[in-house]
Structure formats: C-alpha cells, structure tokens
Design an enzyme around this catalytic site. Structure first.
Site, PDB file in Angstrom:
ATOM      1  N   HIS A  16     -65.759 -31.513 -59.167  1.00 45.96           N
ATOM      2  CA  HIS A  16     -66.509 -32.613 -59.067  1.00 45.96           C
ATOM      3  C   HIS A  16     -65.816 -33.910 -59.393  1.00 45.96           C
ATOM      4  N   VAL A  37     -52.770 -34.889 -20.257  1.00 49.05           N
ATOM      5  CA  VAL A  37     -53.738 -33.876 -19.361  1.00 49.05           C
ATOM      6  C   VAL A  37     -53.538 -32.667 -19.513  1.00 49.05           C
ATOM      7  N   GLU A  54     -60.991 -40.546 -18.728  1.00 47.54           N
ATOM      8  CA  GLU A  54     -61.201 -39.056 -18.695  1.00 47.54           C
ATOM      9  C   GLU A  54     -61.793 -38.400 -17.647  1.00 47.54           C
ATOM     10  N   ALA A 102     -49.431 -24.935 -33.216  1.00 51.41           N
ATOM     11  CA  ALA A 102     -48.211 -24.736 -33.791  1.00 51.41           C
ATOM     12  C   ALA A 102     -48.665 -23.445 -34.854  1.00 51.41           C
ATOM     13  N   ILE A 160     -54.146 -35.341 -27.363  1.00 52.22           N
ATOM     14  CA  ILE A 160     -53.078 -36.316 -27.750  1.00 52.22           C
ATOM     15  C   ILE A 160     -53.603 -37.623 -27.297  1.00 52.22           C
ATOM     16  N   ARG A 194     -50.920 -29.207 -21.146  1.00 52.48           N
ATOM     17  CA  ARG A 194     -49.545 -28.689 -20.980  1.00 52.48           C
ATOM     18  C   ARG A 194     -49.401 -27.494 -20.349  1.00 52.48           C
ATOM     19  N   ASP A 245     -47.032 -21.233 -27.415  1.00 54.00           N
ATOM     20  CA  ASP A 245     -47.767 -21.927 -26.224  1.00 54.00           C
ATOM     21  C   ASP A 245     -47.576 -21.342 -24.731  1.00 54.00           C
TER      22      ASP A 245
HETATM   23  P1  FAD Z   1     -42.481 -25.013 -28.536  1.00 56.13           P
HETATM   24  O1  FAD Z   1     -42.861 -25.863 -29.955  1.00 56.13           O
HETATM   25  O2  FAD Z   1     -42.701 -26.000 -27.249  1.00 56.13           O
HETATM   26  O3  FAD Z   1     -40.947 -24.664 -28.524  1.00 56.13           O
HETATM   27  C1  FAD Z   1     -40.483 -23.963 -27.667  1.00 56.13           C
HETATM   28  C2  FAD Z   1     -38.824 -24.229 -27.493  1.00 56.13           C
HETATM   29  O4  FAD Z   1     -38.200 -23.233 -26.608  1.00 56.13           O
HETATM   30  C3  FAD Z   1     -38.527 -25.601 -27.206  1.00 56.13           C
HETATM   31  O5  FAD Z   1     -37.595 -26.130 -28.311  1.00 56.13           O
HETATM   32  C4  FAD Z   1     -37.590 -25.448 -26.022  1.00 56.13           C
HETATM   33  O6  FAD Z   1     -36.598 -26.400 -25.794  1.00 56.13           O
HETATM   34  C5  FAD Z   1     -36.973 -23.942 -25.968  1.00 56.13           C
HETATM   35  N1  FAD Z   1     -36.955 -23.292 -24.707  1.00 56.13           N
HETATM   36  C6  FAD Z   1     -37.588 -23.328 -23.645  1.00 56.13           C
HETATM   37  N2  FAD Z   1     -37.214 -22.560 -22.845  1.00 56.13           N
HETATM   38  C7  FAD Z   1     -36.063 -22.033 -23.181  1.00 56.13           C
HETATM   39  C8  FAD Z   1     -34.949 -21.285 -22.638  1.00 56.13           C
HETATM   40  N3  FAD Z   1     -35.145 -20.711 -21.575  1.00 56.13           N
HETATM   41  N4  FAD Z   1     -33.832 -20.885 -23.723  1.00 56.13           N
HETATM   42  C9  FAD Z   1     -33.934 -21.557 -24.855  1.00 56.13           C
HETATM   43  N5  FAD Z   1     -34.649 -22.278 -25.210  1.00 56.13           N
HETATM   44  C10 FAD Z   1     -35.915 -22.650 -24.607  1.00 56.13           C
HETATM   45  N6  FAD Z   1     -50.176 -28.419 -32.719  1.00 56.13           N
HETATM   46  C11 FAD Z   1     -50.501 -28.078 -34.240  1.00 56.13           C
HETATM   47  O7  FAD Z   1     -51.040 -27.158 -34.311  1.00 56.13           O
HETATM   48  N7  FAD Z   1     -50.950 -29.165 -34.725  1.00 56.13           N
HETATM   49  C12 FAD Z   1     -50.671 -30.689 -34.464  1.00 56.13           C
HETATM   50  O8  FAD Z   1     -50.972 -31.507 -35.231  1.00 56.13           O
HETATM   51  C13 FAD Z   1     -50.102 -30.641 -32.971  1.00 56.13           C
HETATM   52  N8  FAD Z   1     -49.892 -31.954 -32.556  1.00 56.13           N
HETATM   53  C14 FAD Z   1     -49.047 -31.855 -31.277  1.00 56.13           C
HETATM   54  C15 FAD Z   1     -48.856 -33.333 -30.949  1.00 56.13           C
HETATM   55  C16 FAD Z   1     -48.420 -33.493 -29.649  1.00 56.13           C
HETATM   56  C17 FAD Z   1     -48.039 -34.925 -29.151  1.00 56.13           C
HETATM   57  C18 FAD Z   1     -48.043 -32.280 -29.016  1.00 56.13           C
HETATM   58  C19 FAD Z   1     -47.145 -32.573 -27.699  1.00 56.13           C
HETATM   59  C20 FAD Z   1     -48.224 -31.034 -29.436  1.00 56.13           C
HETATM   60  C21 FAD Z   1     -48.812 -30.958 -30.545  1.00 56.13           C
HETATM   61  N9  FAD Z   1     -49.122 -29.606 -31.073  1.00 56.13           N
HETATM   62  C22 FAD Z   1     -49.839 -29.551 -32.494  1.00 56.13           C
HETATM   63  C23 FAD Z   1     -48.959 -28.557 -30.366  1.00 56.13           C
HETATM   64  C24 FAD Z   1     -47.550 -27.570 -30.920  1.00 56.13           C
HETATM   65  O9  FAD Z   1     -46.313 -28.822 -30.740  1.00 56.13           O
HETATM   66  C25 FAD Z   1     -47.399 -26.469 -30.179  1.00 56.13           C
HETATM   67  O10 FAD Z   1     -48.563 -25.439 -30.089  1.00 56.13           O
HETATM   68  C26 FAD Z   1     -46.160 -25.649 -30.584  1.00 56.13           C
HETATM   69  O11 FAD Z   1     -45.226 -26.584 -30.722  1.00 56.13           O
HETATM   70  C27 FAD Z   1     -45.798 -24.418 -30.067  1.00 56.13           C
HETATM   71  O12 FAD Z   1     -45.011 -23.850 -30.377  1.00 56.13           O
HETATM   72  P2  FAD Z   1     -44.034 -22.981 -29.559  1.00 56.13           P
HETATM   73  O13 FAD Z   1     -42.815 -22.379 -30.313  1.00 56.13           O
HETATM   74  O14 FAD Z   1     -44.964 -21.978 -28.749  1.00 56.13           O
HETATM   75  O15 FAD Z   1     -43.514 -23.652 -28.349  1.00 56.13           O
HETATM   76  P1  NAI Z   2     -55.800 -31.348 -23.649  1.00 55.89           P
HETATM   77  O1  NAI Z   2     -56.190 -30.409 -23.253  1.00 55.89           O
HETATM   78  O2  NAI Z   2     -56.461 -31.727 -25.483  1.00 55.89           O
HETATM   79  O3  NAI Z   2     -56.724 -32.575 -23.219  1.00 55.89           O
HETATM   80  C1  NAI Z   2     -56.421 -33.115 -21.619  1.00 55.89           C
HETATM   81  C2  NAI Z   2     -57.517 -33.827 -21.498  1.00 55.89           C
HETATM   82  O4  NAI Z   2     -57.218 -34.592 -20.174  1.00 55.89           O
HETATM   83  C3  NAI Z   2     -58.843 -33.112 -21.170  1.00 55.89           C
HETATM   84  O5  NAI Z   2     -59.823 -33.737 -21.673  1.00 55.89           O
HETATM   85  C4  NAI Z   2     -59.020 -32.981 -19.666  1.00 55.89           C
HETATM   86  O6  NAI Z   2     -60.405 -33.013 -19.348  1.00 55.89           O
HETATM   87  C5  NAI Z   2     -58.215 -34.295 -19.321  1.00 55.89           C
HETATM   88  N1  NAI Z   2     -57.649 -34.318 -17.837  1.00 55.89           N
HETATM   89  C6  NAI Z   2     -57.268 -33.322 -17.203  1.00 55.89           C
HETATM   90  N2  NAI Z   2     -56.732 -33.805 -16.106  1.00 55.89           N
HETATM   91  C7  NAI Z   2     -57.154 -35.247 -15.888  1.00 55.89           C
HETATM   92  C8  NAI Z   2     -57.014 -36.136 -15.004  1.00 55.89           C
HETATM   93  N3  NAI Z   2     -56.485 -35.886 -13.592  1.00 55.89           N
HETATM   94  N4  NAI Z   2     -57.483 -37.149 -15.099  1.00 55.89           N
HETATM   95  C9  NAI Z   2     -58.178 -37.682 -16.288  1.00 55.89           C
HETATM   96  N5  NAI Z   2     -58.242 -36.804 -17.269  1.00 55.89           N
HETATM   97  C10 NAI Z   2     -57.910 -35.498 -16.998  1.00 55.89           C
HETATM   98  O7  NAI Z   2     -54.215 -31.815 -23.641  1.00 55.89           O
HETATM   99  P2  NAI Z   2     -53.325 -32.653 -24.454  1.00 55.89           P
HETATM  100  O8  NAI Z   2     -54.304 -33.923 -25.191  1.00 55.89           O
HETATM  101  O9  NAI Z   2     -52.566 -33.324 -23.418  1.00 55.89           O
HETATM  102  O10 NAI Z   2     -52.822 -32.202 -25.531  1.00 55.89           O
HETATM  103  C11 NAI Z   2     -52.180 -30.795 -25.257  1.00 55.89           C
HETATM  104  C12 NAI Z   2     -52.199 -29.780 -26.064  1.00 55.89           C
HETATM  105  O11 NAI Z   2     -51.222 -30.050 -27.160  1.00 55.89           O
HETATM  106  C13 NAI Z   2     -53.706 -29.767 -26.763  1.00 55.89           C
HETATM  107  O12 NAI Z   2     -54.571 -28.924 -26.029  1.00 55.89           O
HETATM  108  C14 NAI Z   2     -53.274 -28.970 -28.193  1.00 55.89           C
HETATM  109  O13 NAI Z   2     -53.223 -27.606 -27.710  1.00 55.89           O
HETATM  110  C15 NAI Z   2     -51.896 -29.701 -28.458  1.00 55.89           C
HETATM  111  N6  NAI Z   2     -52.007 -30.688 -29.220  1.00 55.89           N
HETATM  112  C16 NAI Z   2     -52.547 -30.474 -30.589  1.00 55.89           C
HETATM  113  C17 NAI Z   2     -53.004 -31.432 -31.332  1.00 55.89           C
HETATM  114  C18 NAI Z   2     -53.501 -31.174 -33.018  1.00 55.89           C
HETATM  115  O14 NAI Z   2     -53.652 -29.913 -33.185  1.00 55.89           O
HETATM  116  N7  NAI Z   2     -53.942 -32.010 -33.583  1.00 55.89           N
HETATM  117  C19 NAI Z   2     -52.453 -32.793 -31.300  1.00 55.89           C
HETATM  118  C20 NAI Z   2     -51.969 -33.099 -30.026  1.00 55.89           C
HETATM  119  C21 NAI Z   2     -51.721 -31.957 -29.116  1.00 55.89           C
END
Ligand code: FAD
Ligand code: NAI
Length: 476
Positions: A455, A281, A213, A331, A194, A283, A323
């Site tokens: 190509h 930092v 970092e 995802a 992120i 999730r 997650d």
């Molecule tokens: P979530 O998507 O978190 O969905 C869980 C759902 O459950 C939520 O809608 C929540 O409201 C609901 N919920 C929770 N508890 C309850 C409850 N008790 N009852 C009813 N509902 C509930 N991953 C990628 O692969 N590619 C990317 O490019 C990417 N970019 C990302 C960018 C950002 C900024 C972030 C934060 C994450 C990104 N991720 C990416 C990670 C990806 O979003 C997650 O891995 C994915 O959404 C996980 O899916 P999930 O279904 O496990 O959980």
């Molecule tokens: P991350 O785990 O990718 O990175 C967190 C970073 O924060 C690490 O480098 C860690 O060393 C650092 N950190 C932890 N504690 C700290 C502190 N106290 N001070 C300074 N640095 C610290 O987590 P991020 O970026 O929050 O993303 C969460 C998750 O969401 C990713 O691990 C990924 O699974 C998913 N995600 C996936 C994307 C994709 O697939 N393109 C895009 C964005 C998120």
C-alpha cells in the site's frame, strides 16, 4: 569447401528466431540464425530483432513514451502546480532517440549471439531439400546443413488493393514510426492495436486524427466493458474513430503532400483529405521465398505454416514459431514458443500455455487482459462471478492523477478459478502479470484475495477485484 553443418538452423532473427537460437545454444546444440532484412542498417548488415525491435514493439513504445510525456507537460502538469509554459515537440530529436534505442537493442542481440556462440548467417533462408540427417537450407548463396530447422520468418504489414504504400505519404508500420513532422491531418485505416497506438502518438503531438474502421464494434477482441470505457476515453481525448467504414478510392495528390480517402459509413458516402495516411489492417505471414511448396511444407488457408500445439510442422525436424504460425501475433508469444521448441528438441518438457498469453495495448490509459472475456464466457455458457474495482477508489491512482479505468476479474462460479482479468488504466501492462502468474498456477480469486499487496499501489485494485468476486471489497 565443406558444407557448414549445425544441429539447429533458425530462419529469421526476430523475437521467435533469436530467442530460439540462443536457447538452442544454451541447451548444447550448435546453432545458427539466418536473417536477411537490413532494415536500413548503416553498415548494410542484416539487423537482428525482427519486426519487434526494428519496426514494432520497441520503437512504437519509445514514441508512445515521448508523446505521453509531451501530453502530460502540455495538459496535466498545471493541475499539480508545475508551470512549464507551452512545451513544443522536436520530432527529429524524438525519432533519433527512438532510433538510438533500436540500435542499442539490435546490436545487443549480436552481442548475445557471440556470448552464446550462435552463428549469425546473413542472408535469405530457403529450403533446398531433405538430407540423410536433416535438411539443406540455402542462406544467401551458401547451402547449409541442419539436423533441425526452426522457421521464424515472422510477418509483414497487410496492404490493401488500390492503396499504394510508399512509407512517405501512405505508410504501414515502417513509415508510421519515422514521420519527420507532426501531420496536421492524420488518417488511419484500421482501429486495431497499431491504429490506436500510432493514432495516440500523433494525436498527443497535435495531429487531428481520424481512424476508419471496417467493423461495427470497437476493439472486438477485448472485453466489451473495457472496449466501451476505452472508446469513451479516446473520444474525449480527440481520437475520432469511425466504425462500420467501407474504404473506397484512395487518391494521393499530384504533389504527394496529401491524400484523399473516399469512404462510406452510416452517414453515407464521404471524402476526407489527410496529410499522412497509415494503413494498419493486420499482418500477413512471411512464407514467400521459403520454397515451402517444393519440400511439401504444409501451409494453412491463411498462408501460415501449419503447426500443432508443440509448433511441429508436417515435416520431420522442421518447427515453426511466432507470427508465421497461428495464434496472436505477439513478441512474447513468439519467444515462449521458441523456448518450448528448443526444450522439446532437447528431450525436455517444453511448455507454452496459450490460455495465459497476455495482451497489452499501450495507449493512455493502457489496456491489458489475459484469459477469457465476459462475452466469451457467456457464449460458452460458463457460469462465472465478476469483481470490478474502479481506479477512482485507489489512493495511488489518485495520487498519480490516473483515476480512469478499472480492474475486472472473472472467476468460475463453481471452482472460483480465475478465468480472465481485464484492466484499463495506468500501468495495466505491468499489473496484468500478477493475473498471468495466478492463472498459470490455476489460482482462484480467493488466492489473490488472501495475498498481501503493498500500500499504496495500483496493484491493490487487483486485490480488491479479487475480493469483489466474493462481494467483499474493503475499499469500494
Ligand atoms: P518477426 O519479428 O517479424 O521477425 C522475423 C524475421 O525474419 C525478420 O527479421 C525478417 O527479416 C526475417 N526473415 C523473414 N523471412 C526470412 C528468410 N526467408 N530468411 C531470413 N530471414 C527472414 N508485439 C508485442 O508483443 N508487444 C508490442 O508492444 C508490439 N508492438 C508492435 C508494434 C508494431 C508497430 C508492430 C508492427 C508489431 C508489434 N508487435 C508487438 C508484434 C511483434 O512485433 C511480433 O509479434 C513479433 O515481432 C513476432 O516475432 P517473430 O520472430 O515471429 O517475427
Ligand atoms: P489488428 O488486427 O490489431 O487490427 C486491424 C484492424 O483493421 C481491425 O480492427 C480490422 O477490423 C481493421 N480492418 C481490416 N481491414 C480493414 C479495412 N479494409 N478497412 C478498415 N479497417 C479494416 O492489426 P494491426 O493494428 O495492423 O496490428 C497487427 C498486429 O501487430 C496486431 O494484431 C498485434 O498482433 C501486433 N501488435 C501488437 C501490439 C501490442 O501488443 N501492443 C502493438 C501493435 C501491433
């Protein structure tokens, strides 16, 4: 009124949950999905799609695209003889476009539920207890019966003590995707996925970006050849990444217009003032409120739902995906697990190959990999051969003005089986799929070397990397 009863009840409507509900319905189960988070829906209804569609993958990629186009128009068009003057960015329009895409996709899932006859249950889901033929789950105020339950409650941003996230001045992923103007000075804590993606968006639009970092190494999970190249390129772009940082006191200004961050790194104690601060930092899994303890659902030390390779929990008929369980928080990993679980429930051979889950970081250049890194193979004592081809030697990359980066393929020295592929360069997110397919079919580097690649394409660099494993590249 009699209790509603389903074969499968999914808790959570993110990529793990909505895909599980749809696949379960396709397999002939009566399926329902409970979702509680309204994510600021104008109608106040829970929005499906979870983190990914609402505040993750999709909105971040929309902003990355707009900011990439802005950067190209600002700096790269002129090289190709395109004169557009000095472009300016209208942040509210950019954010509104992103919101429209999110609306379209989250609404689309409601449509998919209708099409597949999945019942959406608005409300928070939690375990009540075991019944004769399954489980009672409270959703909102109603108790629902289900023979099988899939927990897909996902994750939320980890916050740090003493750093009050208000999603206005100090943001996690939710606020970071909704800034209403380009901050002059943007600070990010954490240079993970992120940090790099969001840092790139706002840097391209003109913010002065500093990423703090904690670790001494940059992108520790990536192949270190790729990480080194990325660090060099990002520094050149103006993304200031400070490594080995210990963040101290964080003090928002009284007028909430800026925040002072005290930190220490190799240069000693320092202070920086930012107009916005993003905390990225990692999730934490969403298990609070599931009533897990009361029903004896086993969690890991890190608070995740404890599952085996088939995503079975310790409770009969209770599964967990995405997650909220071990493994990368991605995802596509959540969706793979969801499909596997439903197919296993239906008595089929559900399958999820955790060794071939690709990673992509959507920076520019993009970074993508699958399988083992070179440092992992060394640590495991595996003998390997490496083939590495720079995009500089690829005609399509040069034509596109994208000569940065390379493809590196790692293959077993004995069997030639592909063990890992690491790409940094334009379109790495798409190129990696070829490597995933090859690895899924236990392919050898020689297999890819013998496949005809169109190509001129960037995929020829994957072909050449396969040839380079055997020291016979044709164009490098
Ligand atoms: P979530 O998507 O978190 O969905 C869980 C759902 O459950 C939520 O809608 C929540 O409201 C609901 N919920 C929770 N508890 C309850 C409850 N008790 N009852 C009813 N509902 C509930 N991953 C990628 O692969 N590619 C990317 O490019 C990417 N970019 C990302 C960018 C950002 C900024 C972030 C934060 C994450 C990104 N991720 C990416 C990670 C990806 O979003 C997650 O891995 C994915 O959404 C996980 O899916 P999930 O279904 O496990 O959980
Ligand atoms: P991350 O785990 O990718 O990175 C967190 C970073 O924060 C690490 O480098 C860690 O060393 C650092 N950190 C932890 N504690 C700290 C502190 N106290 N001070 C300074 N640095 C610290 O987590 P991020 O970026 O929050 O993303 C969460 C998750 O969401 C990713 O691990 C990924 O699974 C998913 N995600 C996936 C994307 C994709 O697939 N393109 C895009 C964005 C998120």
């Amino acid at each position: 009124m009699s209790k509603k009863q389903f074969d499968v009840l999914v808790i959570g409507g993110g990529p793990g949950g909505y895909v599980a509900a749809i696949r379960a319905a396709q397999l002939g189960f009566s399926a329902a999905c409970a979702e509680s988070n309204p994510y600021a829906d104008p109608k106040g209804e829970p929005r499906l799609g979870g983190t990914c569609l609402n505040v993750g993958c999709i909105p971040s990629k929309a902003l990355l695209h707009t900011s990439h186009m802005f950067e190209e128009a600002s700096h790269d068009f002129a090289d190709q003889g395109i004169k557009v003057g000095t472009p300016s960015i209208d942040v509210p329009t950019m954010v509104a476009r992103k919101a429209k895409i999110v609306d379209q996709l989250t609404g689309g899932i409601k449509g998919l539920f209708k099409k597949n006859k999945v019942t959406m249950l608005p409300g928070h889901g939690s375990f009540v207890g075991q019944t004769e033929d399954g489980w009672d789950i409270k959703v909102g105020d109603e108790v629902i019966g289900a023979k099988q339950v899939i927990i897909a409650t996902g994750s939320t941003a980890r916050h740090l003590p003493g750093i009050p996230v208000d999603n206005t001045l100090i943001c996690d992923n939710i606020g970071a995707l909704d800034l209403d103007a380009v901050p002059k000075r943007l600070g990010l804590i954490g240079s993970g996925v992120i940090g790099l993606e969001m840092g790139s968006v706002w840097r391209r639009l003109g913010a002065e970006v500093t990423i703090l970092e904690a670790m001494d190494s940059f992108l520790g999970a990536a192949d270190q050849d790729v990480a080194k190249e990325a660090q060099k390129v990002f520094a050149k772009q103006g993304l200031a990444v400070k490594l080995g940082v210990k963040v101290g006191k964080v003090t928002p200004a009284k007028n909430k217009k800026s925040v002072t961050v005290e930190f220490e790194d190799k240069d000693g104690a320092q202070k920086a003032v930012f107009d916005k601060l993003i905390v990225s930092v990692g999730r934490v899994p969403n298990t609070d409120g599931l009533n897990a303890e009361a029903v004896g659902l086993k969690l890991t030390d890190r608070g995740m739902v404890d599952v085996n390779d088939h995503c079975q929990t310790n409770l009969p008929g209770v599964w967990a995906v995405g997650d909220v369980v071990r493994g990368p928080m991605l995802a596509h990993k959540a969706m793979e697990e969801a499909v596997m679980v439903c197919e296993l429930m239906a008595g089929q051979a559900g399958h999820c190959d955790f060794n071939t889950i690709p990673w992509v970081i959507y920076t520019s250049p993009e970074i993508a990999w699958v399988g083992k890194t070179e440092q992992q193979l060394k640590a495991e004592g595996v003998a390997y051969r490496a083939g590495k081809i720079p995009f500089m030697a690829n005609g399509r990359a040069l034509g596109m003005g994208a000569p940065t980066g390379f493809v590196k393929m790692l293959a077993c020295a004995e069997t030639d089986r592909i063990l890992g592929v690491h790409i940094i360069g334009a379109n790495a997110s798409e190129l990696i799929s070829e490597a995933v397919v090859a690895m899924e079919f236990h392919g050898a580097a020689e297999d890819l070397a013998r496949i005809c690649h169109a190509h001129p394409t960037m995929s020829e660099a994957v072909h050449e990397a396969a040839l380079a494993v055997d020291k016979r590249p044709l164009h490098f």
